[in-house]
Structure formats: C-alpha cells, structure tokens
Design a protein around this motif. Structure first.
Motif, mmCIF file in Angstrom:
data_model
loop_
_atom_site.group_PDB
_atom_site.id
_atom_site.type_symbol
_atom_site.label_atom_id
_atom_site.label_comp_id
_atom_site.label_asym_id
_atom_site.label_seq_id
_atom_site.Cartn_x
_atom_site.Cartn_y
_atom_site.Cartn_z
ATOM 1 N N ALA A 270 0.916 -1.218 0.359
ATOM 2 C CA ALA A 270 -0.098 -0.307 0.435
ATOM 3 C C ALA A 270 0.658 1.169 0.199
ATOM 4 O O ALA A 270 1.639 1.859 0.959
ATOM 5 C CB ALA A 270 -1.024 -0.152 1.014
ATOM 6 N N ALA A 271 1.127 2.120 -1.399
ATOM 7 C CA ALA A 271 2.046 2.564 -1.434
ATOM 8 C C ALA A 271 1.151 4.128 -1.531
ATOM 9 O O ALA A 271 2.087 5.835 -1.843
ATOM 10 C CB ALA A 271 2.731 2.666 -2.537
ATOM 11 N N THR A 272 0.183 4.462 -1.602
ATOM 12 C CA THR A 272 -0.946 5.374 -1.271
ATOM 13 C C THR A 272 -1.106 5.843 -0.274
ATOM 14 O O THR A 272 -2.253 4.492 0.259
ATOM 15 C CB THR A 272 -1.904 5.455 -2.720
ATOM 16 O OG1 THR A 272 -2.395 4.480 -3.285
ATOM 17 C CG2 THR A 272 -0.629 5.409 -3.883
ATOM 18 N N ILE A 273 -2.479 7.019 -0.716
ATOM 19 C CA ILE A 273 -3.280 6.910 0.891
ATOM 20 C C ILE A 273 -4.399 5.963 0.135
ATOM 21 O O ILE A 273 -5.185 5.576 1.665
ATOM 22 C CB ILE A 273 -3.700 8.697 1.699
ATOM 23 C CG1 ILE A 273 -2.915 9.145 1.926
ATOM 24 C CG2 ILE A 273 -5.372 8.486 1.887
ATOM 25 C CD1 ILE A 273 -3.166 10.732 2.040
ATOM 26 N N GLU A 274 -4.748 5.956 -0.413
ATOM 27 C CA GLU A 274 -6.166 5.310 -1.151
ATOM 28 C C GLU A 274 -5.879 3.836 -0.714
ATOM 29 O O GLU A 274 -7.197 2.937 -0.240
ATOM 30 C CB GLU A 274 -6.774 5.266 -2.316
ATOM 31 C CG GLU A 274 -7.276 6.339 -2.678
ATOM 32 C CD GLU A 274 -5.708 7.494 -2.705
ATOM 33 O OE1 GLU A 274 -6.522 8.874 -2.653
ATOM 34 O OE2 GLU A 274 -4.986 7.739 -3.142
ATOM 35 N N GLN A 275 -4.755 3.226 -1.320
ATOM 36 C CA GLN A 275 -4.409 1.766 -0.890
ATOM 37 C C GLN A 275 -4.752 1.511 0.725
ATOM 38 O O GLN A 275 -4.634 0.152 0.850
ATOM 39 C CB GLN A 275 -3.355 1.525 -1.431
ATOM 40 C CG GLN A 275 -3.188 1.319 -2.951
ATOM 41 C CD GLN A 275 -1.459 1.443 -3.469
ATOM 42 O OE1 GLN A 275 -0.858 2.234 -2.961
ATOM 43 N NE2 GLN A 275 -1.749 0.828 -5.118
ATOM 44 N N VAL A 276 -4.029 2.192 1.341
ATOM 45 C CA VAL A 276 -3.662 2.158 3.354
ATOM 46 C C VAL A 276 -5.323 1.845 3.526
ATOM 47 O O VAL A 276 -5.393 0.936 4.713
ATOM 48 C CB VAL A 276 -2.579 3.418 3.727
ATOM 49 C CG1 VAL A 276 -3.164 3.571 4.996
ATOM 50 C CG2 VAL A 276 -1.576 2.868 3.030
ATOM 51 N N ALA A 278 -8.159 1.157 1.587
ATOM 52 C CA ALA A 278 -8.259 0.008 1.543
ATOM 53 C C ALA A 278 -8.097 -1.350 2.313
ATOM 54 O O ALA A 278 -8.667 -2.659 2.705
ATOM 55 C CB ALA A 278 -8.364 -0.285 -0.538
ATOM 56 N N GLU A 279 -6.795 -0.773 2.424
ATOM 57 C CA GLU A 279 -5.951 -2.422 3.264
ATOM 58 C C GLU A 279 -6.529 -2.911 4.555
ATOM 59 O O GLU A 279 -6.859 -3.711 5.452
ATOM 60 C CB GLU A 279 -4.117 -2.174 3.693
ATOM 61 C CG GLU A 279 -3.940 -2.831 4.073
ATOM 62 C CD GLU A 279 -2.307 -2.688 4.304
ATOM 63 O OE1 GLU A 279 -1.122 -3.225 3.131
ATOM 64 O OE2 GLU A 279 -1.838 -2.191 4.817
ATOM 65 N N ILE A 280 -6.394 -1.196 5.817
ATOM 66 C CA ILE A 280 -7.135 -1.009 6.961
ATOM 67 C C ILE A 280 -8.449 -1.514 7.191
ATOM 68 O O ILE A 280 -9.465 -2.741 7.985
ATOM 69 C CB ILE A 280 -7.286 0.121 7.064
ATOM 70 C CG1 ILE A 280 -5.607 0.842 7.818
ATOM 71 C CG2 ILE A 280 -7.129 0.162 8.581
ATOM 72 C CD1 ILE A 280 -5.794 2.488 7.291
ATOM 73 N N ALA A 281 -9.675 -1.107 5.845
ATOM 74 C CA ALA A 281 -11.197 -1.383 5.911
ATOM 75 C C ALA A 281 -11.055 -2.745 5.908
ATOM 76 O O ALA A 281 -11.962 -3.996 6.383
ATOM 77 C CB ALA A 281 -11.017 -0.539 4.471
ATOM 78 N N ALA A 282 -9.951 -3.842 5.373
ATOM 79 C CA ALA A 282 -10.036 -4.662 5.377
ATOM 80 C C ALA A 282 -9.455 -5.917 6.381
ATOM 81 O O ALA A 282 -9.494 -7.411 6.698
ATOM 82 C CB ALA A 282 -9.413 -5.717 3.620
#
Length: 311
Positions: A270-276, A278-282
């Motif tokens: 996760a290199a972007t805020i959006e990816q982070v 999404a990772e936390i939500a899961a």
C-alpha cells in the motif's frame, strides 16, 4: 399541511454533518474547552500519525491565531529517524515550542536502567511525569483512541490523574452530553484525548480528506527487517537481531510507530493513501494488536502502565 419530514424525504439534508465532520467538530470543541478551563496545557507530539492529526485539529481550532500550547515528546532514543526528522520539520514549519524529555539522559545519569530486552517504551513513564511536573502542565493532550486496545477503550476524554500521575477508575467522571469536568487539585492533572471516538480508519480517511503529510514509513517501502514473536522488527542499536534471527529485505509499512524495539511492520504494498485505507478496511486486527510488542508483555501491560502514569 406539508411536514418537514415529507419535504426532506428522499432529499439529502444539506445541513447534515458527515461522520468525519462530526469527529472533527468534537475534537475542536475539546481543544477549545481545554483552552478555556486550564492554565498550562501541552500536546504530546511524537511525529506519529495520531499526534499529527491531533496537531492539525489544534491548528484548526485556534486559526488564524497560533496554537496556545507547547508540544512535549518523550524520546526513547530508539525512535525511527524518519519520524524524528518529520517531527522537527513540523515544529519548525508552524513555529511551535517543543520540549523533549530524553529517556537516554535518564539512563546516562542512572535514574533509569536499560531493560534486558532493549525495549524502552516502558521506561517513558518517569521522564513523562517529571516533564509534566517541571512544566507545571495541568492538561496533557494525548492521541489515544478507544479502538486501539482494551485499557484505552474504557478511558474518558478527560482523564483525571493524581499527584503521582496515576489513573484511578473510581475517580473518573461521567461525560454526558459532551460536558467535561476539568476540576483537579493542586499537583493533579488531566489527560485529554480528543481522538477518543475515532477509529484507525477514521484517522486515515481524515488524513486523505485534509491532505495531511505523514512520515514516509506509513507507506509501503523496502526495509531490512527480522522476524520475532510474529512481527517484522527493524534492526538497530537497541539490540536486534539476535542469533537465529536473519535479516531480510521486505516490502513493508508501519501502521503505528514508537520505539523501534517493539514496533512491528506489516507486509504491505500500500503505497498511497487510497491503498492504505482499503487495506485497513479489510483488516481484522487493531494496529496495536498487530504491531506493538510492548502491549504483549502481559495480559494487562497497558493497564499497568496506565496506573503508573504513562498513558
């Protein structure tokens, strides 16, 4: 006769606050309430994401005037260099006052003794309480959130501490209708947690909305790490790795930061805020549960430190 309910049915209420707006409004109210009730507040600021968000909220609460509080950091001496650099750059950019209480100073002059495991997080209590006493701080802002850990889940927004900095559950006060009681005796102080009702996901969504800058270690990057107790730790002068703990180059990021000896990284791209986000939500693990070894020293590790005056 047409009712308000009938008019508003199926139409978005233009006056309704989003959940982030509501959390921001609550935190801003808390900062202003403390400014009105206390004489010498201070903000605990480490350069970690929660303290960065807390400072951002404080800047908003008092704009266009400067923040009327200083900052305090208890530096273990084993902090991530990227975070310390970010801390100092942030302080300089906003023209803030920062007091650093150094654990290393206490070890050097014999007031504290190094732990065999190299972990210095438990050693922060004495420097913190000394700094609070020397600065005569009567309100201390912390970035703790109730979703992080069970000892934090039962904490009040205004947490009364006695003259020794200790927390007593029998002396905590109800906080109905967002009414906060800051009354305290001489020598006592109050810990204040503006982010109490936020979750890790809320914090990251707010960071994305506000465009808040963070230290780069919160995003995926390659780093030399080794495995211990199910976590990826960073090699360093604190004592790791031991024999049989090979160092690997991995793509990781940090969900929370603290002393390098007990802050684990997670495998992540996760290199972007959006990816982070999404990772936390899961994720089904809290950030401290997944990456903080100091919380695993015992079943009641954080509870014990809270009673001693750390949290």
């Amino acid at each position: 006769m047409t009712t308000v309910t009938e008019i508003s049915e199926g139409v978005e209420n233009p006056y309704a606050l989003s959940h982030l707006d509501a959390l921001e409004s609550e935190a801003v109210h808390i900062f202003r309430e403390v400014a009105g009730e206390f004489e010498r507040p201070v903000i605990l600021f480490s350069g970690g994401k929660d303290s960065i968000v807390m400072l951002h909220l404080a800047l908003k609460a008092f704009a266009p005037a400067p923040v009327p509080f200083g900052l305090l950091h208890v530096d273990t001496g084993h902090n991530f260099p990227e975070v310390i650099e970010f801390r100092d750059r942030t302080v300089a950019r906003h023209g803030l006052r920062l007091h650093v209480a150094s654990v290393q100073d206490y070890i050097d002059d014999g007031r504290l003794r190094e732990r065999p495991d190299g972990t210095r997080n438990p050693l922060q209590t004495v420097p913190l309480l000394d700094a609070i006493g020397e600065g005569r701080y009567d309100a201390v802002f912390g970035g703790g959130r109730r979703d992080e850990e069970k000892a934090r889940a039962k904490e009040r927004v205004f947490s009364l501490r006695d003259e020794f900095g200790a927390w007593d559950p029998r002396r905590q006060r109800p906080e109905l209708w967002q009414l906060y009681n800051g009354r305290h005796a001489p020598g006592e102080h109050v810990r204040v947690f503006p982010l109490s009702n936020w979750t890790e996901l809320d914090v990251w969504q707010y960071i994305a909305r506000e465009g808040i800058e963070l230290p780069p270690i919160y995003y995926a990057h390659e780093r030399d790490v080794f495995r211990r107790a199910g976590m990826w730790l960073t090699a360093g002068a604190w004592g790791g790795p031991k024999d049989g703990e090979p160092v690997e180059r991995r793509l990781i990021r940090y969900r929370t930061v603290g002393d390098m000896s007990c802050t684990g990284a997670v495998d992540s791209d996760a290199a972007t805020i959006e990816q982070v986000i999404a990772e936390i939500a899961a994720s089904r693990l809290t950030e401290r549960g997944a990456t903080r070894a100091d919380d695993k020293l015992s079943e009641a590790a954080m509870e014990d430190r809270k009673r001693e005056g750390y949290f």
